[in-house]
Write a protein that holds these residues in place. Structure first.
Motif, PDB file in Angstrom:
ATOM      1  N   LEU A  46       0.822  -1.212   0.000  1.00 58.15           N
ATOM      2  CA  LEU A  46       0.000   0.000   0.000  1.00 58.15           C
ATOM      3  C   LEU A  46       0.860   1.268   0.000  1.00 58.15           C
ATOM      4  O   LEU A  46       0.781   2.083  -0.926  1.00 58.15           O
ATOM      5  CB  LEU A  46      -0.931  -0.003   1.216  1.00 58.15           C
ATOM      6  CG  LEU A  46      -1.875   1.197   1.328  1.00 58.15           C
ATOM      7  CD1 LEU A  46      -2.819   1.233   0.141  1.00 58.15           C
ATOM      8  CD2 LEU A  46      -2.674   1.152   2.623  1.00 58.15           C
ATOM      9  N   LEU A  47       1.700   1.400   1.031  1.00 58.15           N
ATOM     10  CA  LEU A  47       2.468   2.643   1.153  1.00 58.15           C
ATOM     11  C   LEU A  47       3.520   2.778   0.063  1.00 58.15           C
ATOM     12  O   LEU A  47       3.671   3.851  -0.533  1.00 58.15           O
ATOM     13  CB  LEU A  47       3.124   2.693   2.547  1.00 58.15           C
ATOM     14  CG  LEU A  47       2.151   2.719   3.733  1.00 58.15           C
ATOM     15  CD1 LEU A  47       2.904   2.777   5.045  1.00 58.15           C
ATOM     16  CD2 LEU A  47       1.194   3.903   3.613  1.00 58.15           C
ATOM     17  N   PHE A  48       4.248   1.695  -0.228  1.00 55.82           N
ATOM     18  CA  PHE A  48       5.284   1.785  -1.260  1.00 55.82           C
ATOM     19  C   PHE A  48       4.700   2.084  -2.652  1.00 55.82           C
ATOM     20  O   PHE A  48       5.201   2.987  -3.347  1.00 55.82           O
ATOM     21  CB  PHE A  48       6.109   0.491  -1.301  1.00 55.82           C
ATOM     22  CG  PHE A  48       7.083   0.460  -2.438  1.00 55.82           C
ATOM     23  CD1 PHE A  48       8.225   1.255  -2.408  1.00 55.82           C
ATOM     24  CD2 PHE A  48       6.853  -0.336  -3.552  1.00 55.82           C
ATOM     25  CE1 PHE A  48       9.124   1.252  -3.466  1.00 55.82           C
ATOM     26  CE2 PHE A  48       7.736  -0.346  -4.610  1.00 55.82           C
ATOM     27  CZ  PHE A  48       8.878   0.451  -4.570  1.00 55.82           C
ATOM     28  N   PRO A  49       3.633   1.370  -3.099  1.00 57.48           N
ATOM     29  CA  PRO A  49       3.054   1.731  -4.409  1.00 57.48           C
ATOM     30  C   PRO A  49       2.550   3.163  -4.470  1.00 57.48           C
ATOM     31  O   PRO A  49       2.701   3.843  -5.494  1.00 57.48           O
ATOM     32  CB  PRO A  49       1.905   0.724  -4.578  1.00 57.48           C
ATOM     33  CG  PRO A  49       2.293  -0.434  -3.737  1.00 57.48           C
ATOM     34  CD  PRO A  49       3.005   0.158  -2.555  1.00 57.48           C
ATOM     35  N   LEU A  50       1.951   3.644  -3.334  1.00 61.85           N
ATOM     36  CA  LEU A  50       1.461   5.022  -3.315  1.00 61.85           C
ATOM     37  C   LEU A  50       2.615   6.005  -3.491  1.00 61.85           C
ATOM     38  O   LEU A  50       2.568   6.915  -4.327  1.00 61.85           O
ATOM     39  CB  LEU A  50       0.737   5.293  -1.993  1.00 61.85           C
ATOM     40  CG  LEU A  50      -0.738   4.907  -1.921  1.00 61.85           C
ATOM     41  CD1 LEU A  50      -1.267   5.129  -0.514  1.00 61.85           C
ATOM     42  CD2 LEU A  50      -1.546   5.730  -2.911  1.00 61.85           C
ATOM     43  N   GLY A  51       3.659   5.803  -2.691  1.00 67.32           N
ATOM     44  CA  GLY A  51       4.805   6.709  -2.759  1.00 67.32           C
ATOM     45  C   GLY A  51       5.509   6.627  -4.110  1.00 67.32           C
ATOM     46  O   GLY A  51       5.921   7.650  -4.670  1.00 67.32           O
ATOM     47  N   PHE A  52       5.630   5.417  -4.650  1.00 68.73           N
ATOM     48  CA  PHE A  52       6.331   5.250  -5.932  1.00 68.73           C
ATOM     49  C   PHE A  52       5.538   5.882  -7.077  1.00 68.73           C
ATOM     50  O   PHE A  52       6.126   6.467  -7.999  1.00 68.73           O
ATOM     51  CB  PHE A  52       6.558   3.762  -6.187  1.00 68.73           C
ATOM     52  CG  PHE A  52       7.476   3.482  -7.334  1.00 68.73           C
ATOM     53  CD1 PHE A  52       8.754   4.027  -7.368  1.00 68.73           C
ATOM     54  CD2 PHE A  52       7.078   2.684  -8.389  1.00 68.73           C
ATOM     55  CE1 PHE A  52       9.611   3.778  -8.427  1.00 68.73           C
ATOM     56  CE2 PHE A  52       7.924   2.426  -9.455  1.00 68.73           C
ATOM     57  CZ  PHE A  52       9.197   2.987  -9.479  1.00 68.73           C
ATOM     58  N   SER A  53       4.196   5.763  -7.036  1.00 71.57           N
ATOM     59  CA  SER A  53       3.392   6.378  -8.097  1.00 71.57           C
ATOM     60  C   SER A  53       3.498   7.902  -8.041  1.00 71.57           C
ATOM     61  O   SER A  53       3.528   8.572  -9.077  1.00 71.57           O
ATOM     62  CB  SER A  53       1.930   5.937  -7.992  1.00 71.57           C
ATOM     63  OG  SER A  53       1.335   6.470  -6.831  1.00 71.57           O
ATOM     64  N   LEU A  54       3.561   8.464  -6.816  1.00 71.19           N
ATOM     65  CA  LEU A  54       3.754   9.915  -6.687  1.00 71.19           C
ATOM     66  C   LEU A  54       5.120  10.309  -7.248  1.00 71.19           C
ATOM     67  O   LEU A  54       5.251  11.321  -7.955  1.00 71.19           O
ATOM     68  CB  LEU A  54       3.626  10.325  -5.219  1.00 71.19           C
ATOM     69  CG  LEU A  54       3.753  11.820  -4.932  1.00 71.19           C
ATOM     70  CD1 LEU A  54       2.644  12.601  -5.641  1.00 71.19           C
ATOM     71  CD2 LEU A  54       3.708  12.097  -3.440  1.00 71.19           C
ATOM     72  N   TYR A  55       6.130   9.517  -6.961  1.00 73.05           N
ATOM     73  CA  TYR A  55       7.480   9.759  -7.494  1.00 73.05           C
ATOM     74  C   TYR A  55       7.468   9.694  -9.030  1.00 73.05           C
ATOM     75  O   TYR A  55       8.055  10.536  -9.711  1.00 73.05           O
ATOM     76  CB  TYR A  55       8.424   8.717  -6.900  1.00 73.05           C
ATOM     77  CG  TYR A  55       9.824   8.739  -7.439  1.00 73.05           C
ATOM     78  CD1 TYR A  55      10.739   9.702  -7.009  1.00 73.05           C
ATOM     79  CD2 TYR A  55      10.251   7.794  -8.374  1.00 73.05           C
ATOM     80  CE1 TYR A  55      12.035   9.715  -7.500  1.00 73.05           C
ATOM     81  CE2 TYR A  55      11.537   7.806  -8.863  1.00 73.05           C
ATOM     82  CZ  TYR A  55      12.429   8.769  -8.426  1.00 73.05           C
ATOM     83  OH  TYR A  55      13.709   8.779  -8.921  1.00 73.05           O
ATOM     84  N   LEU A  56       6.776   8.689  -9.574  1.00 70.09           N
ATOM     85  CA  LEU A  56       6.718   8.522 -11.031  1.00 70.09           C
ATOM     86  C   LEU A  56       5.995   9.673 -11.715  1.00 70.09           C
ATOM     87  O   LEU A  56       6.286  10.004 -12.867  1.00 70.09           O
ATOM     88  CB  LEU A  56       6.002   7.210 -11.377  1.00 70.09           C
ATOM     89  CG  LEU A  56       6.771   5.917 -11.171  1.00 70.09           C
ATOM     90  CD1 LEU A  56       5.871   4.725 -11.468  1.00 70.09           C
ATOM     91  CD2 LEU A  56       7.992   5.876 -12.072  1.00 70.09           C
ATOM     92  N   SER A  57       5.029  10.280 -10.996  1.00 70.58           N
ATOM     93  CA  SER A  57       4.244  11.344 -11.626  1.00 70.58           C
ATOM     94  C   SER A  57       5.088  12.571 -11.967  1.00 70.58           C
ATOM     95  O   SER A  57       4.654  13.421 -12.733  1.00 70.58           O
ATOM     96  CB  SER A  57       3.064  11.736 -10.727  1.00 70.58           C
ATOM     97  OG  SER A  57       3.528  12.408  -9.576  1.00 70.58           O
ATOM     98  N   PHE A  58       6.276  12.650 -11.399  1.00 69.77           N
ATOM     99  CA  PHE A  58       7.180  13.769 -11.708  1.00 69.77           C
ATOM    100  C   PHE A  58       8.288  13.338 -12.666  1.00 69.77           C
ATOM    101  O   PHE A  58       9.281  14.038 -12.823  1.00 69.77           O
ATOM    102  CB  PHE A  58       7.788  14.329 -10.422  1.00 69.77           C
ATOM    103  CG  PHE A  58       6.780  14.913  -9.487  1.00 69.77           C
ATOM    104  CD1 PHE A  58       6.163  16.129  -9.773  1.00 69.77           C
ATOM    105  CD2 PHE A  58       6.412  14.236  -8.332  1.00 69.77           C
ATOM    106  CE1 PHE A  58       5.223  16.661  -8.912  1.00 69.77           C
ATOM    107  CE2 PHE A  58       5.466  14.758  -7.466  1.00 69.77           C
ATOM    108  CZ  PHE A  58       4.867  15.982  -7.762  1.00 69.77           C
ATOM    109  N   HIS A  59       8.120  12.167 -13.285  1.00 71.19           N
ATOM    110  CA  HIS A  59       9.124  11.657 -14.209  1.00 71.19           C
ATOM    111  C   HIS A  59       8.480  11.237 -15.530  1.00 71.19           C
ATOM    112  O   HIS A  59       7.271  11.018 -15.609  1.00 71.19           O
ATOM    113  CB  HIS A  59       9.854  10.446 -13.606  1.00 71.19           C
ATOM    114  CG  HIS A  59      10.742  10.792 -12.455  1.00 71.19           C
ATOM    115  ND1 HIS A  59      10.250  11.109 -11.198  1.00 71.19           N
ATOM    116  CD2 HIS A  59      12.106  10.894 -12.368  1.00 71.19           C
ATOM    117  CE1 HIS A  59      11.260  11.381 -10.382  1.00 71.19           C
ATOM    118  NE2 HIS A  59      12.394  11.260 -11.073  1.00 71.19           N
TER     119      HIS A  59
END
Length: 291
Positions: free
Chosen positions: A24-37
């Motif tokens: 839950l937390l890792f996919p959420l954080g990673f998707s937010l990170y990806l949204s700036f790439h």
């Protein structure tokens, strides 16, 4: 002794905490990170800042189409789902003969696979399908259910309502069965009819579950994907008639391999749902205070 108990407690919940962090937390954080790439799954990631969000709101006309279709689809599914769910729950709440069979039939869509049922409905909606045959028997011309863009969205809404009503009914029926019977008996003695008892006793006392059904139906409508994909394909056709936010997300992520852009879209959908939920909860609390 206390420390041993504390360590035992932490050891007991550690697997669950690990699962929440990993899934839950890792996919959420990673998707937010990806949204700036910018990333196509094969090349190295490239930092683009808020360009994905600028493109979404400034230069992608398909986003406005998906947003409009999703808003219309939400309205077309929300009102019938809540209204029919209330009506069916009220009928099932009555102690009538043979009500068990009616309950079984009413809850059948709840256990059926959404994709399988959408495929069945796809055959029903064809030009020479069951629905147009039934309309022909009463003198109505065949309707282009899945050919015309406007009718395709209506068809998708019909399937979604058919699938969503049993869940709403389960929640509302459980709430209705918690209303004290003495209130109905007192109202009946005072001469209140069935409709008056329903509007003056049932509806006010199930306001909380009704609010929950309201929120869940909106969330499911905004996140709709599987039934649209199975009914009209992954391109949101015909034309852009069923191009919803869920279809746009899937198309950009797994059709165009624009993972960063689709992650930005996912966070915009999350923000929309978050704001709608907060607004609805605020309205519900205000209504409770006024009551």
């Amino acid at each position: 002794m206390a420390r041993r108990r504390e360590r035992a407690g932490w050891a007991f919940i550690a697997p669950n905490m690990g699962a929440v962090a990993a899934f839950l937390l890792f996919p959420l954080g990673f998707s937010l990170y990806l949204s700036f790439h910018s990333w196509d799954l094969f090349s190295p990631m490239r930092f683009v800042g808020v360009d994905n969000y600028h493109r979404l709101f400034g230069s992608d006309p398909l986003f406005l189409i998906a947003l409009r279709n999703t808003a219309v689809f939400t309205v077309l599914t929300l009102v019938p789902t809540v209204a029919i769910g209330l009506g069916v729950a009220a009928v099932l709440n009555r102690k009538s003969r043979g009500i068990g069979i009616f309950r079984t039939i009413a809850f059948l869509p709840l256990v059926a696979s959404t994709v399988a049922m959408a495929v069945v409905w796809r055959f029903i909606f064809t030009e020479d399908g069951l629905l147009n045959l039934a309309l022909g028997w009463v003198g109505i011309d065949a309707v282009p259910w899945l050919i015309d863009p406007d009718w395709a969205l209506v068809s998708l809404s019909l399937v979604t309502v058919w699938k969503s009503v049993p869940f709403a009914t389960v929640i509302l029926l459980a709430a209705m069965q918690g209303v004290p019977e003495t209130l109905y008996e007192a109202a009946q003695i005072d001469g209140a009819g069935t409709l008056r008892r329903f509007t003056s006793i049932t509806l006010p006392l199930i306001r909380g579950p009704l609010s929950f059904v309201f929120i869940i139906t909106i969330i499911n409508s905004v996140q709709a994907f599987d039934q649209a994909y199975a009914l009209t394909g992954g391109n949101g056709g015909p034309e852009t008639g069923t191009y919803l936010l869920g279809i746009m997300l899937f198309q950009n992520a797994f059709g165009f391999y624009e993972v960063g852009y689709s992650s930005a879209l996912a966070w915009v959908i999350f923000a929309i749902l978050f704001l709608l939920t907060l607004l609805q909860l605020r309205m519900a609390r205000r209504a409770e205070v006024e009551q």
